[in-house]
Write an enzyme that holds these catalytic residues in place. Structure first.
Site, PDB file in Angstrom:
ATOM      1  CD  GLU A  98      -3.041   0.828   0.166  1.00 28.68           C
ATOM      2  OE1 GLU A  98      -2.403   1.550  -0.621  1.00 28.68           O
ATOM      3  OE2 GLU A  98      -4.264   0.937   0.292  1.00 28.68           O
ATOM      4  CG  ASP A  99      -0.870   4.697  -1.781  1.00 28.32           C
ATOM      5  OD1 ASP A  99      -1.618   3.992  -1.064  1.00 28.32           O
ATOM      6  OD2 ASP A  99      -1.315   5.521  -2.596  1.00 28.32           O
ATOM      7  CG  ASP A 102      -6.471   9.046   5.496  1.00 28.47           C
ATOM      8  OD1 ASP A 102      -6.302   9.401   6.666  1.00 28.47           O
ATOM      9  OD2 ASP A 102      -7.103   9.748   4.680  1.00 28.47           O
ATOM     10  CB  SER A 103     -10.135   6.054   7.057  1.00 26.95           C
ATOM     11  OG  SER A 103     -10.295   5.213   5.926  1.00 26.95           O
ATOM     12  CE  LYS A 130      -2.653  11.120   5.436  1.00 26.28           C
ATOM     13  NZ  LYS A 130      -3.778  11.682   4.652  1.00 26.28           N
ATOM     14  CG  PHE A 151      -4.159  15.236   0.914  1.00 26.73           C
ATOM     15  CD1 PHE A 151      -5.049  14.172   0.967  1.00 26.73           C
ATOM     16  CD2 PHE A 151      -3.594  15.566  -0.310  1.00 26.73           C
ATOM     17  CE1 PHE A 151      -5.372  13.457  -0.171  1.00 26.73           C
ATOM     18  CE2 PHE A 151      -3.906  14.856  -1.457  1.00 26.73           C
ATOM     19  CZ  PHE A 151      -4.800  13.803  -1.390  1.00 26.73           C
ATOM     20  NE  ARG A 164      -2.051   8.560  -9.701  1.00 33.64           N
ATOM     21  CZ  ARG A 164      -2.792   8.152  -8.676  1.00 33.64           C
ATOM     22  NH1 ARG A 164      -2.217   7.779  -7.551  1.00 33.64           N
ATOM     23  NH2 ARG A 164      -4.104   8.112  -8.763  1.00 33.64           N
TER      24      ARG A 164
HETATM   25  P1  IMP Z   1      -8.025   4.944   3.551  1.00 35.58           P
HETATM   26  O1  IMP Z   1      -8.968   3.959   2.929  1.00 35.58           O
HETATM   27  O2  IMP Z   1      -8.727   6.103   4.183  1.00 35.58           O
HETATM   28  O3  IMP Z   1      -7.037   4.284   4.518  1.00 35.58           O
HETATM   29  O4  IMP Z   1      -7.208   5.612   2.392  1.00 35.58           O
HETATM   30  C1  IMP Z   1      -6.399   4.857   1.614  1.00 35.58           C
HETATM   31  C2  IMP Z   1      -6.234   5.362   0.218  1.00 35.58           C
HETATM   32  O5  IMP Z   1      -6.593   6.730   0.049  1.00 35.58           O
HETATM   33  C3  IMP Z   1      -4.766   5.274  -0.087  1.00 35.58           C
HETATM   34  O6  IMP Z   1      -4.464   4.022  -0.639  1.00 35.58           O
HETATM   35  C4  IMP Z   1      -4.546   6.438  -1.017  1.00 35.58           C
HETATM   36  O7  IMP Z   1      -4.720   6.001  -2.335  1.00 35.58           O
HETATM   37  C5  IMP Z   1      -5.573   7.454  -0.616  1.00 35.58           C
HETATM   38  N1  IMP Z   1      -5.011   8.458   0.315  1.00 35.58           N
HETATM   39  C6  IMP Z   1      -5.161   8.519   1.666  1.00 35.58           C
HETATM   40  N2  IMP Z   1      -4.500   9.557   2.195  1.00 35.58           N
HETATM   41  C7  IMP Z   1      -3.885  10.175   1.159  1.00 35.58           C
HETATM   42  C8  IMP Z   1      -3.006  11.318   1.066  1.00 35.58           C
HETATM   43  O8  IMP Z   1      -2.627  11.983   2.040  1.00 35.58           O
HETATM   44  N3  IMP Z   1      -2.586  11.627  -0.188  1.00 35.58           N
HETATM   45  C9  IMP Z   1      -2.936  10.924  -1.306  1.00 35.58           C
HETATM   46  N4  IMP Z   1      -3.739   9.851  -1.252  1.00 35.58           N
HETATM   47  C10 IMP Z   1      -4.208   9.478  -0.033  1.00 35.58           C
HETATM   48 MG    MG Z   2      -3.726   3.386  -2.275  1.00 37.96          MG
END
Ligand code: IMP
Ligand code: MG
Length: 176
Positions: A98-99, A102-103, A130, A151, A164
């Site tokens: 994974e890159d 976040d949540s 995060k 972000f 990107r």
């Molecule tokens: P989550 O489902 O909220 O954990 O978010 C995961 C996905 O949202 C990551 O795989 C990213 O592709 C995108 N994402 C979350 N935070 C960022 C950020 O700060 N910058 C760019 N993409 C993000």
């Molecule tokens: Mg991603």
């Protein structure tokens, strides 16, 4: 258009490459002579994954899964499943790449999806975490860097599909 002067560097190109070399060495040690299938979560992870797989020296395969949950700078909560893997993974060692977490919604979904295919083992490598936001009921095996809730863009991470291609990780100053 995002102006270049609004980008504040958070993680440099050099920090990225030395941390990825460390994680690559740890992965190589962890699997010893066994092979691994890297499952790369598109789109954001493609640059991290391309550096990470070249930092390991074990036998490996690579496949891709695509899910989306983000629009602009907000997680929508709902996961859209866009592309499945095509590799047979039952009985194999899997590492999800994974890159950023976040949540935690995306990794929760992908982990459960892969777990249901009965791999021999399942581990997770994320470039960024995060910590203040992520809600996870399992541990992440390899974390490149823990960051605050701001972000970030670059090194595969986008803002509305752009930026990107930046070779370091930046915060969008003036936008958030
Ligand atoms: P989550 O489902 O909220 O954990 O978010 C995961 C996905 O949202 C990551 O795989 C990213 O592709 C995108 N994402 C979350 N935070 C960022 C950020 O700060 N910058 C760019 N993409 C993000
Ligand atoms: Mg991603």
């Amino acid at each position: 258009m995002i102006e270049r002067e609004n980008l504040k560097e958070v993680i440099s190109k050099e920090e990225l490459s030395s941390r990825i070399a460390e994680i690559g060495a740890e992965i190589s040690n962890a699997y010893n002579l066994e092979s691994v299938v890297f499952i790369v979560v598109l789109n954001g992870s493609f640059i991290f994954a391309s550096d990470l797989i070249r930092a390991v020296d074990i036998e490996c395969e690579v496949d891709f899964i695509k899910v989306t949950s983000y629009s602009g700078m907000k997680s929508e909560g709902k996961i859209n499943f866009e592309k499945d893997i095509s590799t047979e993974i039952a009985g194999k060692n899997i590492i999800i790449v994974e890159d950023i977490i976040d949540s935690g919604n995306t990794i929760n979904f992908v982990k459960e999806f892969i777990d249901n295919k009965n791999p021999k083992s399942l581990k997770i490598a994320t470039l960024l975490l995060k910590t203040k936001i992520a809600k996870l009921s399992f541990k992440i095996d390899w974390v490149g860097f823990e960051i605050s809730s701001e972000f970030v863009v670059g090194y595969g991470l986008d803002y509305n599909q752009k930026l990107r291609n930046l070779n370091a990780v930046y915060r969008l100053g003036g936008v958030n």
